[in-house]
Write a protein that holds these residues in place. Sequence first.
Motif, PDB file in Angstrom:
ATOM      1  N   HIS A   1       0.737  -1.178  -0.004  1.00 36.83           N
ATOM      2  CA  HIS A   1       0.103  -0.054  -0.188  1.00 36.83           C
ATOM      3  C   HIS A   1       1.015   1.266   0.210  1.00 36.83           C
ATOM      4  CE1 HIS A   1      -3.291   2.647   0.632  1.00 36.83           C
ATOM      5  NE2 HIS A   1      -2.757   3.294   1.814  1.00 36.83           N
ATOM      6  N   LEU A   2       2.174   1.384   1.027  1.00 38.40           N
ATOM      7  CA  LEU A   2       2.600   2.521   0.934  1.00 38.40           C
ATOM      8  C   LEU A   2       3.465   2.494  -0.326  1.00 38.40           C
ATOM      9  CD1 LEU A   2       4.300   4.504   2.315  1.00 38.40           C
ATOM     10  CD2 LEU A   2       5.691   2.953   3.160  1.00 38.40           C
TER      11      LEU A   2
ATOM     12  N   ASP B   1       2.369   1.425  -3.425  1.00 39.80           N
ATOM     13  CA  ASP B   1       1.470   1.937  -4.548  1.00 39.80           C
ATOM     14  C   ASP B   1       1.250   3.604  -4.298  1.00 39.80           C
ATOM     15  OD1 ASP B   1       1.161  -0.405  -5.403  1.00 39.80           O
ATOM     16  OD2 ASP B   1      -0.322  -1.038  -4.420  1.00 39.80           O
ATOM     17  N   VAL B   2       1.300   4.015  -2.994  1.00 41.08           N
ATOM     18  CA  VAL B   2       0.660   5.407  -2.840  1.00 41.08           C
ATOM     19  C   VAL B   2       1.846   6.253  -3.282  1.00 41.08           C
ATOM     20  CG1 VAL B   2       0.648   7.294  -1.118  1.00 41.08           C
ATOM     21  CG2 VAL B   2      -0.737   4.948  -0.875  1.00 41.08           C
TER      22      VAL B   2
ATOM     23  N   SER C   1       2.042   6.265  -7.238  1.00 38.97           N
ATOM     24  CA  SER C   1       0.902   7.031  -7.735  1.00 38.97           C
ATOM     25  C   SER C   1       1.266   8.633  -8.099  1.00 38.97           C
ATOM     26  CB  SER C   1      -0.320   6.828  -7.009  1.00 38.97           C
ATOM     27  OG  SER C   1      -0.260   7.718  -5.668  1.00 38.97           O
TER      28      SER C   1
ATOM     29  N   GLY D   1       6.621  11.026  -5.911  1.00 39.30           N
ATOM     30  CA  GLY D   1       6.425   9.758  -5.295  1.00 39.30           C
ATOM     31  C   GLY D   1       7.996   8.891  -4.787  1.00 39.30           C
TER      32      GLY D   1
END
Length: 198
Positions: free
Chosen positions: A11-12, A14-15, A18, A23
């Motif tokens: 999740h981290l 992917d954030v 994005s 990022g």
Amino acid sequence: MAKLSHWNVHHLSDVLSSFGWYGYAAGMLLVVLQTIFPFVPFVLVAGANVLLFGFWLGYAVNYVFSCLGAILSFLLVRRYGQAWAIKKLAQYGYIGKLNDKLERHGLLYIMLSRIIPIFPSFAINLAAAVMKVRARDFIIGSMLGKMPMILLESMIGHDLLFIRHHKGRLLLLLAIFVLMVALGNHYKNKWFKGGNKT
């Protein structure tokens, strides 16, 4: 161990991914911030960067920016935050006994305490800043000592992501990490309960 879960690391990553290049910059900044303020386990950040950048580049990012974070923390505390750091270090009463060792053998003890997890990493930064260790010894000792430990944590972070493919290696890496922690406790007891012998 919940914070080290497959979902959290993915999740981290992917954030961060994005946001494109922002990022990637944020992934680097997270390593610096985690080194100064350990708000999450380092393995979580290390694993996210390995997924974001690829293993070897992710390891390089984790290593370089962890060193930069440690040096920045050391310099800021030495110049502006010694009183704050002394209060923070009060919970680690044995660290006060490290001052003489750091003054005489700063590079060696900083390097060993990075390789073997004798103290929390951020506590090493604070202790070195308020004690008599030379900046040069802190920087060189940190750069040498962090290299193998960051590699180990990056590999653990990577294998947590792909546990189905690397279960055997992950168990071996975790066993090595546990052994290093046990070794750290042994040396902490030896250095600080056995007098001032070096």
